[in-house]
Design a protein around this motif. Structure first.
Motif, PDB file in Angstrom:
ATOM      1  N   SER A  34      50.618  37.914  37.871  1.00  0.00           N
ATOM      2  CA  SER A  34      51.085  38.580  37.031  1.00  0.00           C
ATOM      3  C   SER A  34      52.403  38.916  36.973  1.00  0.00           C
ATOM      4  O   SER A  34      53.081  40.132  37.936  1.00  0.00           O
ATOM      5  N   ASP A  62      47.169  34.578  27.754  1.00  0.00           N
ATOM      6  CA  ASP A  62      47.136  35.495  27.130  1.00  0.00           C
ATOM      7  C   ASP A  62      46.972  34.830  25.947  1.00  0.00           C
ATOM      8  O   ASP A  62      45.898  35.442  25.202  1.00  0.00           O
ATOM      9  N   ARG A  65      43.397  33.662  25.585  1.00  0.00           N
ATOM     10  CA  ARG A  65      42.850  34.500  25.133  1.00  0.00           C
ATOM     11  C   ARG A  65      42.657  35.268  23.949  1.00  0.00           C
ATOM     12  O   ARG A  65      41.955  36.443  23.680  1.00  0.00           O
ATOM     13  N   PHE A  74      37.244  39.880  32.170  1.00  0.00           N
ATOM     14  CA  PHE A  74      37.768  39.530  33.662  1.00  0.00           C
ATOM     15  C   PHE A  74      36.716  39.936  34.847  1.00  0.00           C
ATOM     16  O   PHE A  74      37.534  39.803  35.292  1.00  0.00           O
ATOM     17  N   SER A  75      36.364  39.763  34.389  1.00  0.00           N
ATOM     18  CA  SER A  75      35.046  39.579  35.994  1.00  0.00           C
ATOM     19  C   SER A  75      35.032  38.117  36.788  1.00  0.00           C
ATOM     20  O   SER A  75      35.744  37.755  35.552  1.00  0.00           O
ATOM     21  N   ASP A  78      33.884  35.378  33.948  1.00  0.00           N
ATOM     22  CA  ASP A  78      34.138  35.375  33.060  1.00  0.00           C
ATOM     23  C   ASP A  78      35.642  34.969  33.485  1.00  0.00           C
ATOM     24  O   ASP A  78      36.118  33.678  33.012  1.00  0.00           O
ATOM     25  N   ARG A  79      36.045  35.243  34.674  1.00  0.00           N
ATOM     26  CA  ARG A  79      37.506  34.143  34.896  1.00  0.00           C
ATOM     27  C   ARG A  79      37.209  32.432  35.739  1.00  0.00           C
ATOM     28  O   ARG A  79      38.088  31.762  35.279  1.00  0.00           O
ATOM     29  N   ASN A  82      36.854  31.150  31.745  1.00  0.00           N
ATOM     30  CA  ASN A  82      38.024  31.061  31.406  1.00  0.00           C
ATOM     31  C   ASN A  82      38.924  29.283  32.195  1.00  0.00           C
ATOM     32  O   ASN A  82      39.432  29.219  31.684  1.00  0.00           O
ATOM     33  N   THR A 157      44.170  41.864  39.308  1.00  0.00           N
ATOM     34  CA  THR A 157      44.647  40.370  40.559  1.00  0.00           C
ATOM     35  C   THR A 157      45.809  40.924  40.964  1.00  0.00           C
ATOM     36  O   THR A 157      47.021  40.774  40.421  1.00  0.00           O
ATOM     37  N   SER A 161      41.207  43.800  43.007  1.00  0.00           N
ATOM     38  CA  SER A 161      41.637  41.961  42.745  1.00  0.00           C
ATOM     39  C   SER A 161      41.843  41.539  43.843  1.00  0.00           C
ATOM     40  O   SER A 161      43.168  40.619  43.721  1.00  0.00           O
TER      41      SER A 161
END
Length: 197
Positions: A34, A62, A65, A74-75, A78-79, A82, A157, A161
């Motif tokens: 990011s 973004d 989403r 954002f688990s 889920d990532r 995504n 992240t 993470s």
């Protein structure tokens, strides 16, 4: 997955779109932390392609989403989902004769490789937007690093993470050293070298 579905072959094929458009199509997958500059570079490259009359489109993390992936968190699971969905959408764009630029952190190599593997070998370009974490934190355009450091955001992240840098990207953009314009030129030059444009 349902067993009673059959792939319907389109009358107008990818080769037809490419012939009409006068250029190749494929996926330019920008990955990085990011604040590394993914979205800015994707949009600048897209603008330059548009000015050249090339069909291109940006899929931004973004923005996606807000709609298609609004149901995902954002688990790690889920990532993964995504990126799977984005990969499938990006493939559709490529099939339509469009150059699609994706700007997603996409922290896991396995997920990026999965997208690479659903496309023909010459239609996926992994671009590592490489910027040191401390520089991303200084930039912090959305204030997310500050929130992550204070504990307001969990699983961020680069902080608590992991981010797995690409093992062998087609292109690496050092955004801690190069300007947005220099990075844009690098991408365009690479596309010219590869015969996409």
């Amino acid at each position: 997955m349902a067993s009673n579905i059959v792939w319907h072959e389109a009358t107008v094929q990818k080769k037809d779109y490419r012939q009409k458009n006068g250029h190749r199509s494929g996926v330019i997958w920008l990955t990085g932390l990011s604040g590394s500059g993914k979205s800015s570079i994707a949009n600048t490259v897209n603008k330059r392609l548009y000015e050249k009359g090339i069909n291109a489109y940006v899929l931004d993390g973004d923005n996606i989403r807000h709609g298609l992936n609004a149901d995902l968190g954002f688990s790690p699971e889920d990532r993964k989902e995504n990126i799977r969905r984005i990969g499938e959408v990006a493939k559709l764009f490529a099939d339509s004769g469009t150059i699609v630029l994706t700007a997603f952190i996409s922290p896991y190599q396995e997920d990026r490789d999965r997208v690479r593997n659903i496309l023909p070998a010459d239609e996926f370009l992994e671009v590592h937007v490489d910027c040191p974490l401390d520089e991303c934190e200084v930039r912090d355009p959305k204030g997310l690093y500050k929130k992550a450091r204070s504990g307001e955001i969990k699983g961020f992240t680069g902080i608590d993470s992991p981010y797995e840098s690409p093992e062998s990207p087609e292109l690496t953009l050092h955004t801690g050293e190069w300007s947005e314009e220099e990075c844009t030129e690098q991408v365009l030059h690479y596309l010219e070298e590869k015969g996409w444009i």
